[in-house]
Scaffold this motif. Structure first.
Motif, PDB file in Angstrom:
ATOM      1  N   GLU A  25      46.651  34.884  38.946  1.00  0.00           N
ATOM      2  CA  GLU A  25      45.949  34.357  37.775  1.00  0.00           C
ATOM      3  C   GLU A  25      46.123  35.296  36.585  1.00  0.00           C
ATOM      4  OE1 GLU A  25      41.402  33.548  36.215  1.00  0.00           O
ATOM      5  OE2 GLU A  25      41.838  33.253  38.342  1.00  0.00           O
ATOM      6  N   SER A  74      45.512  35.844  44.785  1.00  0.00           N
ATOM      7  CA  SER A  74      45.131  34.780  43.859  1.00  0.00           C
ATOM      8  C   SER A  74      44.710  35.350  42.513  1.00  0.00           C
ATOM      9  CB  SER A  74      44.002  33.938  44.455  1.00  0.00           C
ATOM     10  OG  SER A  74      43.617  32.908  43.558  1.00  0.00           O
ATOM     11  N   TYR A 102      46.876  26.513  33.947  1.00  0.00           N
ATOM     12  CA  TYR A 102      46.219  27.189  32.830  1.00  0.00           C
ATOM     13  C   TYR A 102      46.539  26.475  31.526  1.00  0.00           C
ATOM     14  CZ  TYR A 102      44.731  30.974  29.708  1.00  0.00           C
ATOM     15  OH  TYR A 102      44.098  31.721  28.740  1.00  0.00           O
ATOM     16  N   VAL A 106      42.204  26.876  39.612  1.00  0.00           N
ATOM     17  CA  VAL A 106      42.846  27.559  40.735  1.00  0.00           C
ATOM     18  C   VAL A 106      42.505  26.811  42.018  1.00  0.00           C
ATOM     19  CG1 VAL A 106      43.037  29.711  42.030  1.00  0.00           C
ATOM     20  CG2 VAL A 106      42.657  29.775  39.554  1.00  0.00           C
ATOM     21  N   SER A 162      47.687  27.329  43.850  1.00  0.00           N
ATOM     22  CA  SER A 162      48.200  26.903  42.556  1.00  0.00           C
ATOM     23  C   SER A 162      47.290  27.361  41.432  1.00  0.00           C
ATOM     24  CB  SER A 162      48.374  25.377  42.513  1.00  0.00           C
ATOM     25  OG  SER A 162      47.135  24.706  42.384  1.00  0.00           O
ATOM     26  N   TRP A 163      47.905  27.489  40.253  1.00  0.00           N
ATOM     27  CA  TRP A 163      47.218  27.923  39.049  1.00  0.00           C
ATOM     28  C   TRP A 163      47.645  27.012  37.907  1.00  0.00           C
ATOM     29  CZ3 TRP A 163      49.580  30.625  42.760  1.00  0.00           C
ATOM     30  CH2 TRP A 163      48.809  31.567  43.479  1.00  0.00           C
TER      31      TRP A 163
END
Length: 277
Positions: A17, A13, A133, A142, A130-131
């Motif tokens: 990111e 993770s 941004y 996140v 999932s991310w």
């Protein structure tokens, strides 16, 4: 590494990111409000745009994410536009990174901060992480299945609408919908619901997850627009449902429209209004 993602070590993770942030810093942010006219191209029409940033960011993410997880593949908006067969990878056994390099390209191309980057990791149709941004806002959300949702490192919860309050719902933008899709959303034109066209789908999902928007209702199902946000809402305590009441599937063939909402009761209410059409 997928096991590590789910057991709480956070290695994958954190690396994903960082990959998203790196792609933003290298390919997206330097081009925001700096695009030349020839770097913005229409796809299907004047509201469906692609920029040099979309293509460069997707290429950057494709390289970095597949390095993180050997054997994985990428299903991205721009790669599918170039070759629709790429979308079939969502139904395969290999881990899939689902990528929207710039969600809200119209906003990005017009110098508006209402855009984001979306990445989700799915295995055999199940979204695991999932991310989301938003580089212009410096917001990173996140979600990891079974481990909650966080915004800039702090846990978020969608909560529930105030009983009796008007529901605020973001819906498919009319510039991107067919007459049939517009008609399918007319069930929300009713007392007790305040519907408006959506901006960036990813940012609308984030607004639901943090309790600032009650629900979304969409009439299209491209996985790159929805995979990241649906898991974010779910892990923040929300719910989603297609027209039949079944959960949304990133592999497709969903009964549309569908909704995601702050809680199950709201999702059921919105779905009922949509189904009544």
């Amino acid at each position: 590494m997928i096991d590590e993602l789910l057991d709480g070590s956070g290695t994958l993770s954190a690396a994903a990111e960082e990959a998203v942030r790196d792609a933003a810093a290298a390919e997206v942010v330097p081009r925001w409000r700096q695009l030349a006219t020839h770097e913005i191209v229409e796809k299907s029409g004047p509201h469906d745009l692609v920029t040099i940033a979309d293509r460069a960011a997707e290429a950057h993410l494709t390289a970095s994410l597949t390095r993180l997880l050997p054997g994985s593949v990428v299903v991205g908006e721009e790669s599918v536009h170039a070759d629709p067969a790429v979308y079939e990878a969502l139904k395969g056994d290999a881990p899939v990174w689902i990528v929207d390099p710039v969600d809200g390209t119209w906003h990005f191309a017009h110098g508006d901060p209402g855009f984001c980057m979306l990445v989700a990791l799915a295995v055999r149709g199940e979204v695991l992480a999932s991310w989301t941004y938003a580089p212009a806002r410096d917001e990173m959300a996140v979600a990891v299945r079974g481990r909650g949702a966080r915004l800039n490192g702090t846990g978020i919860r969608a909560g529930a609408p105030t009983p009796g309050a008007v529901l605020d719902v973001a819906t498919s933008h009319p510039d991107y919908t067919t007459p049939e899709q517009k008609a399918a959303l007319l069930g929300l034109d009713t007392e007790g619901v305040r519907a408006r066209p959506c901006g960036s789908a990813g940012l609308e999902y984030l607004a639901v997850a943090r309790g600032e928007l009650d629900a979304v209702a969409f009439s299209w199902e491209y996985a790159w627009d929805h995979a990241a946000g649906l898991l974010l809402v779910e892990e923040a305590g929300g719910a989603h449902a297609t027209l039949t009441g079944a959960p949304f599937r990133v592999t497709g063939a969903n009964a549309l429209p569908f909704t995601a909402a702050r809680d199950r009761a709201t999702a059921d209410r919105v779905r009922g209004l949509l189904a009544a059409r």
